[in-house]
Design a protein around this motif. Structure first.
Motif, PDB file in Angstrom:
ATOM      1  N   THR A   1       0.830  -1.199   0.000  1.00 29.38           N
ATOM      2  CA  THR A   1       0.000   0.000   0.000  1.00 29.38           C
ATOM      3  C   THR A   1       0.872   1.261   0.000  1.00 29.38           C
ATOM      4  O   THR A   1       2.088   1.194   0.225  1.00 29.38           O
ATOM      5  CB  THR A   1      -0.923   0.002   1.225  1.00 29.38           C
ATOM      6  N   ILE A   2       0.255   2.416  -0.256  1.00 24.36           N
ATOM      7  CA  ILE A   2       1.041   3.626  -0.451  1.00 24.36           C
ATOM      8  C   ILE A   2       1.825   4.033   0.796  1.00 24.36           C
ATOM      9  O   ILE A   2       2.914   4.596   0.691  1.00 24.36           O
ATOM     10  CB  ILE A   2       0.169   4.800  -0.944  1.00 24.36           C
ATOM     11  N   ASP A   3       1.283   3.749   1.983  1.00 23.73           N
ATOM     12  CA  ASP A   3       2.012   4.120   3.189  1.00 23.73           C
ATOM     13  C   ASP A   3       3.289   3.301   3.357  1.00 23.73           C
ATOM     14  O   ASP A   3       4.270   3.789   3.924  1.00 23.73           O
ATOM     15  CB  ASP A   3       1.120   3.982   4.428  1.00 23.73           C
ATOM     16  N   VAL A   4       3.301   2.077   2.825  1.00 18.44           N
ATOM     17  CA  VAL A   4       4.505   1.254   2.911  1.00 18.44           C
ATOM     18  C   VAL A   4       5.566   1.757   1.930  1.00 18.44           C
ATOM     19  O   VAL A   4       6.758   1.746   2.236  1.00 18.44           O
ATOM     20  CB  VAL A   4       4.169  -0.232   2.667  1.00 18.44           C
ATOM     21  N   TYR A   5       5.135   2.227   0.762  1.00 18.22           N
ATOM     22  CA  TYR A   5       6.091   2.871  -0.152  1.00 18.22           C
ATOM     23  C   TYR A   5       6.643   4.140   0.482  1.00 18.22           C
ATOM     24  O   TYR A   5       7.848   4.437   0.362  1.00 18.22           O
ATOM     25  CB  TYR A   5       5.414   3.196  -1.490  1.00 18.22           C
ATOM     26  N   ARG A   6       5.773   4.894   1.139  1.00 23.10           N
ATOM     27  CA  ARG A   6       6.240   6.088   1.865  1.00 23.10           C
ATOM     28  C   ARG A   6       7.288   5.721   2.904  1.00 23.10           C
ATOM     29  O   ARG A   6       8.339   6.361   3.010  1.00 23.10           O
ATOM     30  CB  ARG A   6       5.026   6.768   2.518  1.00 23.10           C
TER      31      ARG A   6
END
Length: 292
Positions: free
Chosen positions: A228-233
């Motif tokens: 998810t995007i928070d993990v890429y962040r």
């Protein structure tokens, strides 16, 4: 007569040899000589900012692009080298045009910046004609930029890496087929080129997707295969923490876009409208003020 003919042949041979080696020498000289630095041409007393990234940096989308907004609000001199569709890692399956956009991923772009040779990015005329990125203009800037004059380099990648399910990290520090590996490799090349610049890693921004039933699902929940995007962040923040000259901009936190207000800031499921770009630049300016 024979002696005269032989003498003429010798002279002709010597002249040919001289011409041949002179031609080779000129080809080597001009072929290996780096282009003359012409940017910045003016306003050298102002902070110089180079932007590298994907479409949200590249385009203005019916408005003013992020690099121009920063210039208007701060007086900084900005260079837009964002290229829509590109990622921090080597996105193998992304482009329908024989993976041509993979030529312009972050690690490859920094290799071209090192040599100032952008022929690999300019060889496909159809791609250049169809691409809205103005790649020839970007290549001209990067080939003639005084990298040592840069005060900041803003690196903004993530949405394309996320949308293609690219692996975030695999334990191999410089694996350029992963998001973090591509970032590490590119950052270190940028630091060699721009030793006086502070590097800002600008995180993935909010996006949403549709499930099979056309229901909107937040990027905080939707996983294309990488996470998810928070993990890429979080992956980008981890990379930023590894380098003392790198700063991190957490756009998910700072911008505060979510499933409730995304229509106010996005023109579609992932690209900023003018309000979104204004919000982004506000957060970036606050970080640059903190750095100083």
């Amino acid at each position: 007569m024979e002696k005269t003919g032989l003498k003429s042949k010798i002279i002709s041979g010597v002249l040919f040899a001289v011409f041949f080696f002179l031609s080779i020498g000129l080809l080597l000289y001009f072929g290996t000589r780096k282009p003359k630095v012409i940017f910045p041409a003016m306003d050298k007393d102002k902070p110089q900012v180079l932007f590298l990234g994907d479409s949200n940096i590249d385009y203005g989308f019916e408005g003013t692009d992020i690099t121009v907004l920063l210039k208007e609000k701060t007086g900084m001199v900005t260079y837009n080298a964002g290229i829509g569709g590109t990622g921090a890692g080597e996105i193998k399956q992304y482009s329908a045009n024989d993976d041509y956009l993979s030529v312009l991923n972050f690690p490859n772009l920094t290799r071209m910046m090192q040599t100032r040779d952008f022929s690999a990015a300019l060889r496909n005329r159809q791609f250049l004609q169809e691409s809205p990125s103005g790649i020839e203009n970007k290549a001209t800037i990067l080939a003639h930029l005084d990298y040592q004059a840069m005060d900041y380099v803003i690196i903004h990648y993530g949405l394309n890496d996320y949308a293609t399910g690219e692996a975030i990290d695999d334990g191999n520090k410089y694996n350029q087929s992963t998001y973090c590996g591509g970032l590490r490799y590119g950052i270190e090349q940028i630091h060699k080129l721009c030793p006086n610049a502070k590097i800002v890693l600008s995180s993935i921004t909010y996006c949403w997707s549709n499930d099979a039933d056309k229901n909107r699902i937040s990027g905080f929940e939707w996983d294309y295969g990488g996470d998810t995007i928070d993990v890429y962040r979080d992956g980008m923040e981890k990379v930023a923490d590894e380098y003392e000259y790198v700063y991190f901009l957490d756009n998910l936190e700072v911008m505060g876009i979510d499933d409730k207000n995304s229509d106010d800031y996005l023109r579609d499921n992932m690209h900023f409208n003018q309000n979104g770009r204004e919000l982004y630049v506000e957060g970036l300016i606050n970080l640059l003020d903190e750095i100083e």
